[in-house]
Design a protein around this motif. Structure first.
Motif, PDB file in Angstrom:
ATOM      1  N   THR A   1       0.843  -1.065   0.021  1.00  0.00           N
ATOM      2  CA  THR A   1      -0.003   0.045  -0.194  1.00  0.00           C
ATOM      3  C   THR A   1       0.917   1.292  -0.002  1.00  0.00           C
ATOM      4  O   THR A   1       0.771   2.219  -0.675  1.00  0.00           O
ATOM      5  CB  THR A   1      -0.936  -0.052   1.137  1.00  0.00           C
ATOM      6  OG1 THR A   1      -1.908  -1.195   1.231  1.00  0.00           O
ATOM      7  CG2 THR A   1      -1.660   1.350   1.383  1.00  0.00           C
ATOM      8  N   ILE A   2       1.825   1.295   0.946  1.00  0.00           N
ATOM      9  CA  ILE A   2       2.794   2.538   0.916  1.00  0.00           C
ATOM     10  C   ILE A   2       3.555   2.906  -0.160  1.00  0.00           C
ATOM     11  O   ILE A   2       3.926   3.725  -0.863  1.00  0.00           O
ATOM     12  CB  ILE A   2       3.349   2.556   2.381  1.00  0.00           C
ATOM     13  CG1 ILE A   2       4.076   4.075   2.523  1.00  0.00           C
ATOM     14  CG2 ILE A   2       4.827   1.761   2.070  1.00  0.00           C
ATOM     15  CD1 ILE A   2       3.079   4.925   3.050  1.00  0.00           C
ATOM     16  N   SER A   3       4.120   1.706  -0.976  1.00  0.00           N
ATOM     17  CA  SER A   3       5.004   1.729  -2.083  1.00  0.00           C
ATOM     18  C   SER A   3       3.902   2.334  -3.096  1.00  0.00           C
ATOM     19  O   SER A   3       4.528   2.858  -4.004  1.00  0.00           O
ATOM     20  CB  SER A   3       5.388   0.402  -2.306  1.00  0.00           C
ATOM     21  OG  SER A   3       6.177   0.168  -3.533  1.00  0.00           O
ATOM     22  N   LYS A   4       2.703   1.677  -3.021  1.00  0.00           N
ATOM     23  CA  LYS A   4       1.923   2.471  -4.494  1.00  0.00           C
ATOM     24  C   LYS A   4       1.714   3.781  -4.112  1.00  0.00           C
ATOM     25  O   LYS A   4       1.726   4.444  -5.126  1.00  0.00           O
ATOM     26  CB  LYS A   4       0.607   1.575  -4.075  1.00  0.00           C
ATOM     27  CG  LYS A   4      -0.606   2.161  -5.021  1.00  0.00           C
ATOM     28  CD  LYS A   4      -2.154   1.498  -4.932  1.00  0.00           C
ATOM     29  CE  LYS A   4      -2.538   1.829  -3.482  1.00  0.00           C
ATOM     30  NZ  LYS A   4      -3.718   1.549  -3.057  1.00  0.00           N
ATOM     31  N   TRP A   5       1.434   4.416  -2.924  1.00  0.00           N
ATOM     32  CA  TRP A   5       1.359   5.670  -2.844  1.00  0.00           C
ATOM     33  C   TRP A   5       2.524   6.244  -3.091  1.00  0.00           C
ATOM     34  O   TRP A   5       2.537   7.724  -3.589  1.00  0.00           O
ATOM     35  CB  TRP A   5       0.772   6.069  -1.415  1.00  0.00           C
ATOM     36  CG  TRP A   5      -0.811   5.749  -1.199  1.00  0.00           C
ATOM     37  CD1 TRP A   5      -1.160   4.904  -0.897  1.00  0.00           C
ATOM     38  CD2 TRP A   5      -1.438   6.815  -1.322  1.00  0.00           C
ATOM     39  NE1 TRP A   5      -2.581   4.878  -1.001  1.00  0.00           N
ATOM     40  CE2 TRP A   5      -2.773   6.336  -1.213  1.00  0.00           C
ATOM     41  CE3 TRP A   5      -1.750   8.024  -1.682  1.00  0.00           C
ATOM     42  CZ2 TRP A   5      -3.967   6.937  -1.361  1.00  0.00           C
ATOM     43  CZ3 TRP A   5      -2.812   8.701  -2.053  1.00  0.00           C
ATOM     44  CH2 TRP A   5      -4.124   8.270  -1.629  1.00  0.00           C
ATOM     45  N   HIS A   6       3.706   5.783  -2.688  1.00  0.00           N
ATOM     46  CA  HIS A   6       5.061   6.427  -2.797  1.00  0.00           C
ATOM     47  C   HIS A   6       5.239   6.638  -4.429  1.00  0.00           C
ATOM     48  O   HIS A   6       5.493   7.815  -4.708  1.00  0.00           O
ATOM     49  CB  HIS A   6       6.347   5.652  -2.097  1.00  0.00           C
ATOM     50  CG  HIS A   6       7.498   6.176  -2.743  1.00  0.00           C
ATOM     51  ND1 HIS A   6       8.294   5.820  -3.811  1.00  0.00           N
ATOM     52  CD2 HIS A   6       8.407   6.764  -1.791  1.00  0.00           C
ATOM     53  CE1 HIS A   6       9.499   6.218  -3.729  1.00  0.00           C
ATOM     54  NE2 HIS A   6       9.494   7.035  -2.693  1.00  0.00           N
ATOM     55  N   ASP A   7       5.105   5.682  -5.077  1.00  0.00           N
ATOM     56  CA  ASP A   7       5.247   5.673  -6.411  1.00  0.00           C
ATOM     57  C   ASP A   7       4.356   6.862  -7.314  1.00  0.00           C
ATOM     58  O   ASP A   7       4.619   7.388  -8.122  1.00  0.00           O
ATOM     59  CB  ASP A   7       5.099   4.329  -7.242  1.00  0.00           C
ATOM     60  CG  ASP A   7       6.206   3.331  -6.588  1.00  0.00           C
ATOM     61  OD1 ASP A   7       7.212   3.686  -6.299  1.00  0.00           O
ATOM     62  OD2 ASP A   7       5.954   2.228  -7.019  1.00  0.00           O
ATOM     63  N   ALA A   8       3.267   6.638  -6.782  1.00  0.00           N
ATOM     64  CA  ALA A   8       2.100   7.752  -7.590  1.00  0.00           C
ATOM     65  C   ALA A   8       2.294   8.977  -7.022  1.00  0.00           C
ATOM     66  O   ALA A   8       2.276   9.997  -8.098  1.00  0.00           O
ATOM     67  CB  ALA A   8       0.703   7.168  -6.771  1.00  0.00           C
ATOM     68  N   ILE A   9       2.747   9.413  -5.970  1.00  0.00           N
ATOM     69  CA  ILE A   9       3.115  10.561  -5.612  1.00  0.00           C
ATOM     70  C   ILE A   9       4.501  11.153  -6.215  1.00  0.00           C
ATOM     71  O   ILE A   9       4.481  12.238  -6.809  1.00  0.00           O
ATOM     72  CB  ILE A   9       3.334  10.795  -3.981  1.00  0.00           C
ATOM     73  CG1 ILE A   9       1.807  10.779  -3.449  1.00  0.00           C
ATOM     74  CG2 ILE A   9       3.818  12.366  -3.642  1.00  0.00           C
ATOM     75  CD1 ILE A   9       2.060  10.675  -1.800  1.00  0.00           C
ATOM     76  N   LYS A  10       5.375  10.206  -6.450  1.00  0.00           N
ATOM     77  CA  LYS A  10       6.609  10.664  -7.040  1.00  0.00           C
ATOM     78  C   LYS A  10       6.581  10.802  -8.580  1.00  0.00           C
ATOM     79  O   LYS A  10       6.928  11.610  -9.119  1.00  0.00           O
ATOM     80  CB  LYS A  10       7.473   9.387  -7.060  1.00  0.00           C
ATOM     81  CG  LYS A  10       8.829   9.342  -7.560  1.00  0.00           C
ATOM     82  CD  LYS A  10       9.734  10.326  -6.507  1.00  0.00           C
ATOM     83  CE  LYS A  10      11.202  10.206  -7.021  1.00  0.00           C
ATOM     84  NZ  LYS A  10      11.958  11.118  -6.191  1.00  0.00           N
ATOM     85  N   ARG A  11       5.442  10.232  -9.220  1.00  0.00           N
ATOM     86  CA  ARG A  11       5.164  10.232 -10.523  1.00  0.00           C
ATOM     87  C   ARG A  11       4.451  11.616 -10.742  1.00  0.00           C
ATOM     88  O   ARG A  11       4.674  12.513 -11.664  1.00  0.00           O
ATOM     89  CB  ARG A  11       4.118   9.554 -11.107  1.00  0.00           C
ATOM     90  CG  ARG A  11       5.156   8.051 -11.559  1.00  0.00           C
ATOM     91  CD  ARG A  11       4.092   7.163 -12.359  1.00  0.00           C
ATOM     92  NE  ARG A  11       2.884   6.686 -11.719  1.00  0.00           N
ATOM     93  CZ  ARG A  11       2.763   5.593 -10.997  1.00  0.00           C
ATOM     94  NH1 ARG A  11       3.743   4.879 -10.752  1.00  0.00           N
ATOM     95  NH2 ARG A  11       1.668   5.460 -10.471  1.00  0.00           N
ATOM     96  N   ALA A  12       3.596  12.100  -9.752  1.00  0.00           N
ATOM     97  CA  ALA A  12       2.884  13.256  -9.858  1.00  0.00           C
ATOM     98  C   ALA A  12       3.843  14.643  -9.892  1.00  0.00           C
ATOM     99  O   ALA A  12       3.700  15.518 -10.423  1.00  0.00           O
ATOM    100  CB  ALA A  12       1.963  13.546  -8.800  1.00  0.00           C
ATOM    101  N   VAL A  13       5.073  14.362  -8.883  1.00  0.00           N
ATOM    102  CA  VAL A  13       5.919  15.176  -8.614  1.00  0.00           C
ATOM    103  C   VAL A  13       6.815  15.602  -9.732  1.00  0.00           C
ATOM    104  O   VAL A  13       7.108  16.555 -10.452  1.00  0.00           O
ATOM    105  CB  VAL A  13       6.799  14.950  -7.508  1.00  0.00           C
ATOM    106  CG1 VAL A  13       8.038  15.967  -7.404  1.00  0.00           C
ATOM    107  CG2 VAL A  13       5.898  15.084  -6.279  1.00  0.00           C
TER     108      VAL A  13
END
Length: 465
Positions: free
Chosen positions: A165-177
């Motif tokens: 779960t946290i890895s999914k959020w990390h990758d999504a936020i990273k892509r948005a940035v």
């Protein structure tokens, strides 16, 4: 009607005119005069200064492609910094939503939060534009933690016990940035504007856009050239400063010259005892004589004399006047507190480069105080005292006779021989090298001062001689 002809036109043709105008021409039916009317629908990427117009459905579909949204999930959140100022870490559970390059935090699910949200209030949010996302194990003892640092200096921690779960959020936020950074580097956020006209945009409009871009480039070019010139001349400036400092240091006058001109005066505090006495032409510093005289005049019966501290700022003021060799009158009302005078006297002895008991005599005095037989101990100390340099001997004799008079008033001032030795032991003697036996040395320092105070008459002789 059989006489009516239906002219079926071709599908809309995509025409790419020059200068970036994308025109979609839809052919209509032929009129009675044979003229063909055309309608053009254009999509234009304007200059950044152009105000954004009504957004089309095509624009919305493009924007949906550029953003990665996560509908929401419960994560553990902690805000540890705000505007660069550290905050106390406090973990809370929040419903996190990633939407259009921003993170929104709700106490409950988004639907419930929006229903309970007061009019005019906004949920807590984080603008991810220019943010830094990184895994961290130092900011928290919890596992699966990553940190978000915004451009404004805010820092957030997000955590979940489930790594997927946290890895999914990390990758999504990273892509948005990353996408927000790419958009900024590409000239800002592109806006798509729909316009209706009967013809394509003229070349003049697109030319004006290029002219504006060209007009802004010289400023950037000048700033870049300034930076290049500055960095190139930076090393030369440093070398020039070094050379000027070397010349200044080599040409500066000596200490003796400045003293002869009166620009630099020798201080009293911190000056070697022998040097000070030679300069004053005495064997006991004048400041020591003045302080002893004033204490005996009005302070022998003062409660806790030499034990009670005076006002430090007033003591420093007195020290400054003494160092400036100005006329000193201890009867002045500003020195009314006798503890200021005793504090300045103790400071004078503490700041001597070499203590009143010289370094080379420290071990000899310690060995003498270890002698158990009373008379032998007195003779050993008496012999050492007479071997001292004359300024040390005479100053020590004056001080111990003065402390003996303080001791005779012990009923009034509540100062015993042990109390006086605790104050003056570390003040009058200390070893040249600190061998780590501070506690042991302090015991011997106090014993030496106390024994010499009690046997003052035997060791130093009568005061007048």
């Amino acid at each position: 009607n059989s006489s009516t002809k239906i002219n079926v036109s071709k599908p809309p043709a995509l025409v790419l005119p020059p200068h970036g105008a994308v025109a979609m021409r839809i052919k209509g039916s032929t009129t009675s005069t044979g003229e063909r009317l055309s309608q053009t629908k254009s999509m234009v990427i304007p200059d950044l200064d152009t105000p954004q117009k009504q957004v089309s459905s095509l624009f919305m579909s493009c924007m949906h492609y550029f953003h990665v949204d996560l509908q929401g999930e419960y994560l553990n959140k902690a805000k540890i910094s705000e505007g660069g100022k550290k905050l106390r870490k406090n973990w809370t559970s929040a419903w996190v939503v990633l939407c259009s390059g921003e993170l929104h935090f709700y106490k409950e699910s988004k639907q419930e939060a929006l229903a309970n949200l007061k009019p005019g209030c906004k949920p807590d949010g984080v603008n991810l534009c220019g943010a830094v996302i990184e895994w961290t194990s130092e900011k928290s003892s919890r596992k699966n933690v990553f940190q978000i640092t915004t451009r404004s200096g805010d820092e957030f921690l997000l955590q979940s016990d489930d790594y997927a779960t946290i890895s999914k959020w990390h990758d999504a936020i990273k892509r948005a940035v990353d996408r927000s950074v790419n958009a900024r580097s590409g000239g800002g956020k592109a806006t798509i504007v729909r316009s209706n006209s009967t013809e394509c945009l003229s070349r003049q409009a697109s030319d004006s856009t290029k002219i504006k871009a060209k007009e802004s480039k010289p400023e950037n070019r000048r700033s870049i050239m300034f930076k290049l010139n500055y960095s190139a001349s930076d090393s030369a400036d440093k070398n020039g400063v070094k050379n000027r400092l070397k010349k200044f240091i080599s040409r500066r006058p000596s200490m003796k010259t400045l003293q002869e001109k009166g620009l630099i005066k020798d201080c009293v505090f911190g000056c070697h005892l022998l040097t000070l006495c030679q300069r004053e032409g005495t064997t006991v510093p004048r400041f020591v004589q003045l302080c002893v005289k004033e204490v005996e005049k009005r302070g022998l019966e003062a409660d806790g004399i030499y034990r009670v501290s005076g006002n430090l700022s007033t003591i420093q003021k007195l020290r400054f006047l003494v160092d400036q060799e100005e006329e000193l009158n201890l009867d002045d009302s500003q020195w009314e507190d006798i503890h200021v005078i005793t504090g300045a006297l103790k400071m004078f002895f503490r700041e001597l480069p070499e203590p009143l008991f010289p370094f080379r005599f420290f071990d000899a005095f310690v060995e003498a105080i270890k002698i158990k037989e009373q008379k032998q101990k007195i003779q050993a100390l008496k012999k050492l005292v007479h071997q001292l340099p004359k300024p040390n001997h005479n100053t020590m004799k004056l001080l111990f006779h003065h402390l003996l008079r303080v001791l005779t008033k012990s009923r009034q001032n509540l100062m015993s021989s042990q109390g006086i030795s605790i104050v003056f032991g570390p003040t009058l003697m200390w070893p040249e090298l600190d061998t780590g036996n501070m506690a042991v040395n302090m015991v011997y320092q106090n014993q030496i001062v106390e024994f010499m105070l009690i046997e003052c008459q035997e060791i130093f002789g009568p005061e007048g001689k």
